[in-house]
Design an enzyme around this catalytic site. Structure first.
Site, PDB file in Angstrom:
ATOM      1  CB  CYS A  79       8.395  43.175  -7.682  1.00 38.42           C
ATOM      2  SG  CYS A  79       7.289  41.882  -7.441  1.00 38.42           S
ATOM      3  CG  HIS A 166      11.333  43.049  -3.516  1.00 38.69           C
ATOM      4  ND1 HIS A 166      10.809  43.930  -3.758  1.00 38.69           N
ATOM      5  CD2 HIS A 166      10.394  41.957  -3.801  1.00 38.69           C
ATOM      6  CE1 HIS A 166       9.763  44.124  -4.057  1.00 38.69           C
ATOM      7  NE2 HIS A 166       9.209  42.734  -4.296  1.00 38.69           N
ATOM      8  CD  GLU A 168      13.493  46.226  -2.625  1.00 33.98           C
ATOM      9  OE1 GLU A 168      11.987  46.112  -2.492  1.00 33.98           O
ATOM     10  OE2 GLU A 168      14.082  45.897  -3.415  1.00 33.98           O
TER      11      GLU A 168
END
EC number: 6.3.5.2
Length: 189
Positions: A79, A166, A168
């Protein structure tokens, strides 16, 4: 794969600790460090790779540009980290047409080693309040979506990668695969 040491550079993003946890849960040694620590302190940690976390704004990114320019290690920007890489190498960053977090379908343009196993399309969790609007020289586009042309990129020679989304977060399909791909790059480097 052997245990690697991955430093997560904290750019004050809400998911920084989640990146750290995701890396740890994939059996890697990891540590969160401030985005203002000197380069020598980073090198003293003897990391195998760096992950530049997301964050609220480019002006809160500390000295990340110095890390990107000077540290010869694999780097993954997530990001804001993706945007920092683009800006450091002369690319453009600007407001996206669609702010806030949302589920986005990504088209893999070039699977490359970082996106291996993710294509040809995947669903990810991303914010486009800001995004890469022009690709820097010496970078190639790896992925796009219907709202952003440069969802992922890589340097043509150095092991530097950026993704707007993202990996994660649980909402991202194959996020662990992307991180594992990054670790494999770090192991080879």
């Amino acid at each position: 794969m052997r245990e690697l040491k991955i430093l997560v550079i904290n750019n004050y993003g809400q998911f920084c600790h989640l990146i750290h946890r995701s890396v740890r849960d994939l059996d890697m040694d990891t540590k969160i460090v401030a985005n203002t620590i000197p380069i020598d302190d980073i090198l003293d940690e003897e990391p195998d790779g760096l992950i530049l976390s997301g964050g609220p704004a480019l002006d809160r990114a500390g000295i990340c540009s110095e890390y990107i320019e000077s540290i010869d290690l694999p780097i993954l920007g997530i990001c804001l980290g993706h945007q920092l890489i683009a800006k450091t190498f002369g690319g453009g960053v600007g407001p996206g047409p669609s702010g806030g977090y949302a589920n986005i379908e990504i088209e893999i343009v070039d699977e490359d080693e970082i996106l291996k196993g993710l294509g040809p399309r995947t669903s990810v969790w991303a914010s486009h309040a800001d995004e890469v609007v022009s690709l820097p020289g010496d970078f190639i586009q790896l992925a796009r979506s219907n709202i952003c042309e440069y969802e992922a990129m890589r340097h043509v020679e150095r092991p530097i990668f950026g993704v707007q989304w993202h990996p994660e977060v649980a909402h991202t399909e194959k996020g662990e695969q992307l991180l594992t791909n990054f670790f494999e790059i770090c192991e080879k480097y």
